[in-house]
Scaffold this active site. Structure first.
Site, PDB file in Angstrom:
ATOM      1  N   GLU A 115      10.129  13.837  -3.006  1.00 20.90           N
ATOM      2  CA  GLU A 115      10.356  14.621  -1.797  1.00 20.90           C
ATOM      3  C   GLU A 115      11.198  15.850  -2.106  1.00 20.90           C
ATOM      4  O   GLU A 115      12.083  15.824  -2.967  1.00 20.90           O
ATOM      5  CB  GLU A 115      11.041  13.752  -0.734  1.00 20.90           C
ATOM      6  CG  GLU A 115      10.127  12.641  -0.253  1.00 20.90           C
ATOM      7  CD  GLU A 115      10.659  11.886   0.957  1.00 20.90           C
ATOM      8  OE1 GLU A 115       9.862  11.641   1.872  1.00 20.90           O
ATOM      9  OE2 GLU A 115      11.845  11.544   0.992  1.00 20.90           O
ATOM     10  N   CYS A 128      16.183  21.867  -1.502  1.00 22.45           N
ATOM     11  CA  CYS A 128      16.798  20.695  -2.129  1.00 22.45           C
ATOM     12  C   CYS A 128      15.718  20.014  -2.966  1.00 22.45           C
ATOM     13  O   CYS A 128      14.736  19.517  -2.432  1.00 22.45           O
ATOM     14  CB  CYS A 128      17.318  19.780  -1.025  1.00 22.45           C
ATOM     15  SG  CYS A 128      17.997  18.245  -1.647  1.00 22.45           S
ATOM     16  N   CYS A 135      15.876   6.492  -8.818  1.00 21.27           N
ATOM     17  CA  CYS A 135      17.140   6.756  -9.514  1.00 21.27           C
ATOM     18  C   CYS A 135      17.562   5.476 -10.215  1.00 21.27           C
ATOM     19  O   CYS A 135      17.370   4.390  -9.686  1.00 21.27           O
ATOM     20  CB  CYS A 135      18.202   7.184  -8.487  1.00 21.27           C
ATOM     21  SG  CYS A 135      19.737   7.776  -9.241  1.00 21.27           S
ATOM     22  N   CYS A 139      23.994   3.806  -6.041  1.00 21.72           N
ATOM     23  CA  CYS A 139      25.058   4.078  -5.073  1.00 21.72           C
ATOM     24  C   CYS A 139      24.686   3.369  -3.773  1.00 21.72           C
ATOM     25  O   CYS A 139      23.561   3.503  -3.290  1.00 21.72           O
ATOM     26  CB  CYS A 139      25.205   5.579  -4.866  1.00 21.72           C
ATOM     27  SG  CYS A 139      25.511   6.418  -6.435  1.00 21.72           S
ATOM     28  N   CYS A 142      23.143   5.119  -0.569  1.00 18.41           N
ATOM     29  CA  CYS A 142      22.071   6.109  -0.780  1.00 18.41           C
ATOM     30  C   CYS A 142      20.703   5.444  -0.729  1.00 18.41           C
ATOM     31  O   CYS A 142      20.454   4.455  -1.417  1.00 18.41           O
ATOM     32  CB  CYS A 142      22.269   6.792  -2.123  1.00 18.41           C
ATOM     33  SG  CYS A 142      20.903   7.873  -2.587  1.00 18.41           S
ATOM     34  N   CYS A 369      20.604  14.430   3.701  1.00 16.71           N
ATOM     35  CA  CYS A 369      21.179  13.969   2.431  1.00 16.71           C
ATOM     36  C   CYS A 369      21.095  12.465   2.303  1.00 16.71           C
ATOM     37  O   CYS A 369      21.546  11.738   3.182  1.00 16.71           O
ATOM     38  CB  CYS A 369      22.676  14.241   2.416  1.00 16.71           C
ATOM     39  SG  CYS A 369      23.125  15.817   1.888  1.00 16.71           S
TER      40      CYS A 369
END
Ligand code: SAH
Ligand code: SF4
Length: 393
Positions: A115, A128, A135, A139, A142, A369
């Site tokens: 994305e 962005c 990933c 975290c 997230c 975010c």
């Protein structure tokens, strides 16, 4: 240039070139392009000039068809078309938020998806971009962190996100016309999408060099911000080899809390991270570092945290971006109340730091975010795993 040992033994997913990747001219450095043209039979003495010409067509004019490269001889264009491609990620869906934010889901080789988000503001337009599919890090606040790493993106796929967005914004000069001299729609890049950019260092560096190259997309290094969760050994390298602005996902003021929120802290703790950050502005000749701080209700948002934060970053030229937590399905946290965020911001501001509270953008299309996540999965972490990582299990 110092050599660092590989810091990511778990990232074995460097993509093998798939059909088309090797011949794609997008994402190649000038040197690589030079070698490819020579291998294709371009005389040595012409190669540099041809690189410059092709570079301008691809990155300055946005041309995707060799036949349109009119300053090259016809048979040379035919040779290029036979051997090479100009390939970008394919847009699968494009969503537009009520606030004008655009989110693109792009398909890349292997059927994977990433994305990319475009955020228009009054004085700028920020893209962005993602650096990985998923990933490796986890975290706990997230959404991307709940998606295991599928693979690193190639330079073509990273710079390709910028080119696709410029296509959508209609921001290439019309052929035969002088480029318009007005504020650019896509004026800034933040590496804050999916993935940890410093775990895909070489590809990110090559892609950003292409984005900064003055004969092409030509974005200043001061308009590119790379956000890292704190991959300490790569921070000095970022200053030396990319030279862009740096943002760091700080999010906590004690190792105990940061270990839970940003697990990479167990490898490189707050003190080690701060040492690397202290050196960054000088090494990269940039003014200040952005500290990102996600506001999680009752977790990291007390007055005491704010005061500790100010103490910790003393002496580092900094701006502190307070990010109200953006929720996602199954998230183990809540956003701090607005009054709490303001009180926190006030303490930081009084200590002499800029402390903007980031307005969530594109929440209605899950573009804010930490909300990005594509359907590409090698495995989904369970809610129990997520809660465990958050120390709530
Ligand atoms: N991997 C890099 C860049 C991507 S994340 C990094 O961690 O820095 C971009 C920013 O969004 C980071 O500061 C990240 O901590 C923050 N973020 C992640 N999830 C979030 C959420 N749910 N709400 C608000 N911010 C979040
Ligand atoms: Fe990865 Fe950054 Fe999300 Fe952490 S915050 S899981 S490093 S994308």
């Amino acid at each position: 240039m110092t050599e660092h040992p590989p810091v990511t033994p778990e990232v074995v997913a460097i993509p093998r070139p798939v059909a088309g990747e090797a011949a794609n001219l997008v994402g190649k450095t000038r040197d690589q392009l030079h070698d490819m043209l020579i291998q294709a039979g371009t005389p040595e003495r012409q190669a540099r000039m041809r690189v410059g010409q092709i570079w301008q067509w691809i990155y300055h004019k946005g041309v995707r068809d060799f036949a349109l490269m009119t300053n090259l001889a016809k048979d040379y264009r035919a040779m290029l078309a036979e051997r090479f491609t100009i390939e970008l990620p394919e847009v699968v869906t494009r969503q537009v938020s009520q606030d004008g934010t655009r989110k693109y889901l792009m398909r890349i080789a292997g059927g994977h998806e990433v994305e990319t988000v475009y955020i228009p503001e009054e004085d700028r337009g920020t893209l962005c971009i993602s650096s990985q599919v998923g990933c490796t890090l986890t975290c706990s606040f997230c959404h991307t962190g709940t998606q295991k790493l599928v693979r690193n993106l190639t330079p073509a796929e990273i710079v390709g996100q910028i080119m696709v967005a410029r296509d959508d914004l209609g921001e290439w000069p019309e052929l035969g016309r002088a480029p318009k001299n007005e504020t650019r729609l896509l004026s800034n890049i933040v590496l804050m999408g999916m993935g940890e950019p410093l775990y895909n260092f070489d590809a990110v560096r090559d892609a950003m060099k292409i984005a900064m190259d003055g004969e092409g997309i030509s974005l200043s290094r001061r308009r590119i911000t790379l956000s890292t969760s704190g991959v300490v050994p790569e921070i000095a390298k970022t200053a030396e080899e990319i030279g862009c602005l740096l943002a760091v996902s700080f999010h906590a003021t004690t190792d105990e809390v940061r270990d839970r929120l940003v697990p990479i802290n167990r490898k490189w703790n707050i003190a080690t991270l701060l040492d690397a950050l202290r050196a960054y502005p000088k090494l990269s000749n940039s003014e200040r570092i952005t500290f990102e701080y996600v506001m999680l209700d009752g977790v990291n948002d007390s007055d005491e945290d704010a005061r500790r934060l100010v103490q910790l970053i003393k002496g580092i030229p900094a701006k502190i971006n307070l990010i109200p937590f953006n929720e996602w399905p199954g998230a183990p946290y809540r956003r701090s109340p607005q009054a709490r965020i303001r009180a926190f911001a006030d303490i930081i501001y009084k200590a002499g730091y800029a402390s903007p509270i980031r307005t969530p953008r594109g929440e209605d299309i899950m573009a804010a975010c930490g909300q990005l996540k594509s359907a590409t999965e090698r495995g989904r972490k369970s809610r129990k795993e997520i809660a465990g990582e958050a120390g709530l299990g």
